[in-house]
Design a protein around this motif. Structure first.
Motif, PDB file in Angstrom:
ATOM      1  N   LEU A 227      12.628 -22.636  -4.186  1.00 35.36           N
ATOM      2  CA  LEU A 227      12.262 -21.386  -3.547  1.00 35.36           C
ATOM      3  C   LEU A 227      10.817 -21.033  -3.894  1.00 35.36           C
ATOM      4  CD1 LEU A 227      15.584 -19.530  -4.317  1.00 35.36           C
ATOM      5  CD2 LEU A 227      14.868 -20.475  -2.120  1.00 35.36           C
ATOM      6  N   HIS A 228      10.217 -20.181  -3.078  1.00 30.35           N
ATOM      7  CA  HIS A 228       8.791 -19.876  -3.251  1.00 30.35           C
ATOM      8  C   HIS A 228       8.472 -19.217  -4.589  1.00 30.35           C
ATOM      9  CE1 HIS A 228      10.171 -15.913  -1.977  1.00 30.35           C
ATOM     10  NE2 HIS A 228       9.036 -15.424  -2.427  1.00 30.35           N
ATOM     11  N   ASP A 229       9.470 -18.634  -5.253  1.00 26.79           N
ATOM     12  CA  ASP A 229       9.211 -17.988  -6.541  1.00 26.79           C
ATOM     13  C   ASP A 229       9.355 -18.955  -7.720  1.00 26.79           C
ATOM     14  OD1 ASP A 229      11.942 -18.381  -6.676  1.00 26.79           O
ATOM     15  OD2 ASP A 229      12.458 -16.268  -6.877  1.00 26.79           O
ATOM     16  N   GLY A 230       9.570 -20.237  -7.422  1.00 33.55           N
ATOM     17  CA  GLY A 230       9.667 -21.247  -8.468  1.00 33.55           C
ATOM     18  C   GLY A 230      11.090 -21.593  -8.883  1.00 33.55           C
ATOM     19  N   GLU A 231      12.073 -20.891  -8.338  1.00 35.86           N
ATOM     20  CA  GLU A 231      13.460 -21.200  -8.667  1.00 35.86           C
ATOM     21  C   GLU A 231      13.873 -22.507  -7.997  1.00 35.86           C
ATOM     22  OE1 GLU A 231      17.847 -19.040  -8.623  1.00 35.86           O
ATOM     23  OE2 GLU A 231      16.165 -18.042  -7.666  1.00 35.86           O
ATOM     24  N   HIS A 232      14.633 -23.339  -8.719  1.00 35.37           N
ATOM     25  CA  HIS A 232      15.109 -24.626  -8.216  1.00 35.37           C
ATOM     26  C   HIS A 232      16.621 -24.687  -8.379  1.00 35.37           C
ATOM     27  CE1 HIS A 232      10.970 -26.106  -8.208  1.00 35.37           C
ATOM     28  NE2 HIS A 232      10.858 -25.568  -9.406  1.00 35.37           N
ATOM     29  N   VAL A 233      17.322 -25.150  -7.331  1.00 32.83           N
ATOM     30  CA  VAL A 233      18.778 -25.277  -7.403  1.00 32.83           C
ATOM     31  C   VAL A 233      19.233 -26.576  -6.751  1.00 32.83           C
ATOM     32  CG1 VAL A 233      19.286 -22.809  -7.504  1.00 32.83           C
ATOM     33  CG2 VAL A 233      19.087 -23.917  -5.307  1.00 32.83           C
ATOM     34  N   ASP A 234      20.274 -27.166  -7.328  1.00 30.66           N
ATOM     35  CA  ASP A 234      20.923 -28.310  -6.701  1.00 30.66           C
ATOM     36  C   ASP A 234      21.887 -27.776  -5.658  1.00 30.66           C
ATOM     37  OD1 ASP A 234      19.614 -30.243  -8.243  1.00 30.66           O
ATOM     38  OD2 ASP A 234      21.070 -30.028  -9.859  1.00 30.66           O
ATOM     39  N   THR A 235      21.942 -28.419  -4.502  1.00 29.87           N
ATOM     40  CA  THR A 235      22.729 -27.917  -3.385  1.00 29.87           C
ATOM     41  C   THR A 235      23.513 -29.050  -2.732  1.00 29.87           C
ATOM     42  OG1 THR A 235      20.928 -28.292  -1.830  1.00 29.87           O
ATOM     43  CG2 THR A 235      21.014 -26.134  -2.867  1.00 29.87           C
ATOM     44  N   GLU A 236      24.288 -28.671  -1.726  1.00 35.65           N
ATOM     45  CA  GLU A 236      25.004 -29.638  -0.902  1.00 35.65           C
ATOM     46  C   GLU A 236      25.117 -29.043   0.499  1.00 35.65           C
ATOM     47  OE1 GLU A 236      28.616 -32.455  -1.815  1.00 35.65           O
ATOM     48  OE2 GLU A 236      29.321 -30.414  -1.480  1.00 35.65           O
ATOM     49  N   THR A 237      24.933 -29.879   1.508  1.00 35.63           N
ATOM     50  CA  THR A 237      25.055 -29.380   2.876  1.00 35.63           C
ATOM     51  C   THR A 237      26.510 -29.357   3.307  1.00 35.63           C
ATOM     52  OG1 THR A 237      24.831 -31.574   3.893  1.00 35.63           O
ATOM     53  CG2 THR A 237      22.792 -30.311   3.545  1.00 35.63           C
ATOM     54  N   ARG A 238      26.810 -28.444   4.207  1.00 34.82           N
ATOM     55  CA  ARG A 238      28.103 -28.437   4.892  1.00 34.82           C
ATOM     56  C   ARG A 238      27.932 -29.087   6.265  1.00 34.82           C
ATOM     57  NH1 ARG A 238      30.620 -22.848   6.031  1.00 34.82           N
ATOM     58  NH2 ARG A 238      29.294 -22.990   7.848  1.00 34.82           N
ATOM     59  N   ASP A 239      26.804 -28.807   6.894  1.00 32.57           N
ATOM     60  CA  ASP A 239      26.467 -29.449   8.158  1.00 32.57           C
ATOM     61  C   ASP A 239      24.948 -29.425   8.327  1.00 32.57           C
ATOM     62  OD1 ASP A 239      25.661 -26.968   9.582  1.00 32.57           O
ATOM     63  OD2 ASP A 239      27.797 -26.511   9.545  1.00 32.57           O
ATOM     64  N   VAL A 240      24.467 -30.320   9.189  1.00 33.90           N
ATOM     65  CA  VAL A 240      23.028 -30.410   9.447  1.00 33.90           C
ATOM     66  C   VAL A 240      22.795 -30.605  10.939  1.00 33.90           C
ATOM     67  CG1 VAL A 240      22.459 -31.365   7.172  1.00 33.90           C
ATOM     68  CG2 VAL A 240      22.945 -32.910   9.051  1.00 33.90           C
ATOM     69  N   SER A 241      21.595 -30.272  11.362  1.00 30.68           N
ATOM     70  CA  SER A 241      21.147 -30.550  12.725  1.00 30.68           C
ATOM     71  C   SER A 241      19.694 -30.990  12.622  1.00 30.68           C
ATOM     72  CB  SER A 241      21.267 -29.299  13.606  1.00 30.68           C
ATOM     73  OG  SER A 241      20.266 -28.355  13.282  1.00 30.68           O
ATOM     74  N   LEU A 242      19.083 -31.279  13.748  1.00 33.09           N
ATOM     75  CA  LEU A 242      17.677 -31.672  13.724  1.00 33.09           C
ATOM     76  C   LEU A 242      16.763 -30.525  13.298  1.00 33.09           C
ATOM     77  CD1 LEU A 242      17.331 -33.868  16.949  1.00 33.09           C
ATOM     78  CD2 LEU A 242      17.500 -34.623  14.566  1.00 33.09           C
ATOM     79  N   GLN A 243      17.248 -29.289  13.418  1.00 32.30           N
ATOM     80  CA  GLN A 243      16.411 -28.139  13.098  1.00 32.30           C
ATOM     81  C   GLN A 243      16.908 -27.301  11.937  1.00 32.30           C
ATOM     82  OE1 GLN A 243      15.832 -26.310  17.162  1.00 32.30           O
ATOM     83  NE2 GLN A 243      13.750 -26.202  16.388  1.00 32.30           N
ATOM     84  N   GLY A 244      17.954 -27.743  11.252  1.00 29.08           N
ATOM     85  CA  GLY A 244      18.416 -26.922  10.149  1.00 29.08           C
ATOM     86  C   GLY A 244      19.646 -27.466   9.458  1.00 29.08           C
ATOM     87  N   ALA A 245      20.104 -26.688   8.486  1.00 30.41           N
ATOM     88  CA  ALA A 245      21.275 -27.080   7.704  1.00 30.41           C
ATOM     89  C   ALA A 245      21.952 -25.837   7.153  1.00 30.41           C
ATOM     90  CB  ALA A 245      20.864 -27.984   6.544  1.00 30.41           C
ATOM     91  N   PHE A 246      23.267 -25.941   6.956  1.00 23.57           N
ATOM     92  CA  PHE A 246      23.976 -24.931   6.187  1.00 23.57           C
ATOM     93  C   PHE A 246      24.159 -25.521   4.804  1.00 23.57           C
ATOM     94  CE2 PHE A 246      27.326 -22.456   4.368  1.00 23.57           C
ATOM     95  CZ  PHE A 246      26.984 -21.169   4.770  1.00 23.57           C
ATOM     96  N   VAL A 247      23.661 -24.800   3.800  1.00 26.02           N
ATOM     97  CA  VAL A 247      23.605 -25.310   2.429  1.00 26.02           C
ATOM     98  C   VAL A 247      24.490 -24.452   1.541  1.00 26.02           C
ATOM     99  CG1 VAL A 247      22.055 -25.766   0.496  1.00 26.02           C
ATOM    100  CG2 VAL A 247      21.276 -26.174   2.820  1.00 26.02           C
ATOM    101  N   GLU A 248      25.292 -25.109   0.736  1.00 26.10           N
ATOM    102  CA  GLU A 248      26.194 -24.429  -0.193  1.00 26.10           C
ATOM    103  C   GLU A 248      25.618 -24.478  -1.603  1.00 26.10           C
ATOM    104  OE1 GLU A 248      29.742 -26.735   0.584  1.00 26.10           O
ATOM    105  OE2 GLU A 248      30.378 -25.304   2.114  1.00 26.10           O
ATOM    106  N   ARG A 249      26.233 -23.690  -2.491  1.00 26.56           N
ATOM    107  CA  ARG A 249      25.844 -23.624  -3.908  1.00 26.56           C
ATOM    108  C   ARG A 249      24.404 -23.136  -4.070  1.00 26.56           C
ATOM    109  NH1 ARG A 249      28.023 -29.366  -5.056  1.00 26.56           N
ATOM    110  NH2 ARG A 249      25.869 -29.710  -5.594  1.00 26.56           N
ATOM    111  N   VAL A 250      24.143 -21.978  -3.498  1.00 25.38           N
ATOM    112  CA  VAL A 250      22.805 -21.386  -3.609  1.00 25.38           C
ATOM    113  C   VAL A 250      22.919 -19.999  -4.226  1.00 25.38           C
ATOM    114  CG1 VAL A 250      21.869 -22.673  -1.656  1.00 25.38           C
ATOM    115  CG2 VAL A 250      22.891 -20.442  -1.265  1.00 25.38           C
TER     116      VAL A 250
END
Length: 126
Positions: free
Chosen positions: A19-42
């Motif tokens: 994230l722009h404030d320097g926070e970093h998190v490990d994530t996992e997608t639920r679904d993706v497209s050419l223009q985006g993703a739904f990301v879990e564990r955020v």
């Protein structure tokens, strides 16, 4: 009525979000497209923030892609990220990867023809 412009592919990809404030998190997608993703564990409270998302595929097709994105919505399950820009070579690898997971890969080709893709750039440093 479905308002989505892109085909979503239900696929689990591990990832890392910065994230722009320097926070970093490990994530996992639920679904993706050419223009985006739904990301879990955020973390909560990240709507309307820029991020850098790196996604990893393993198994037979190993690759990673990095995208500049924007968190467009969130709920108790995760957040939706709109891909704003990515490297053109990463995009081609990502598109080819998604095409192998769709019964009608021509749908992605149509999206590209209609310009429903993030801004593509050359991120390679000479």
């Amino acid at each position: 009525m479905e308002k989505r412009k892109n085909v979503r592919v239900p696929i689990r990809l591990s990832g890392h979000m910065s994230l722009h404030d320097g926070e970093h998190v490990d994530t996992e997608t639920r679904d993706v497209s050419l223009q985006g993703a739904f990301v879990e564990r955020v973390p909560t409270g990240i709507s309307d923030r820029s991020c850098v998302l790196t996604l990893f595929a393993d198994g037979e097709e190993v690759f990673s892609i990095t995208v500049d994105g924007w968190v467009v919505h969130e709920n108790e399950r995760g957040c939706g990220i709109e891909f704003e820009s990515m490297d053109a070579r990463d995009f081609e690898a990502f598109k080819a990867f998604l095409e192998t997971r769709l019964p009608e890969p021509q749908l992605l080709q149509r999206e590209v023809a209609l310009g429903r893709v993030p801004m593509l750039q050359d991120w390679m440093i000479s």
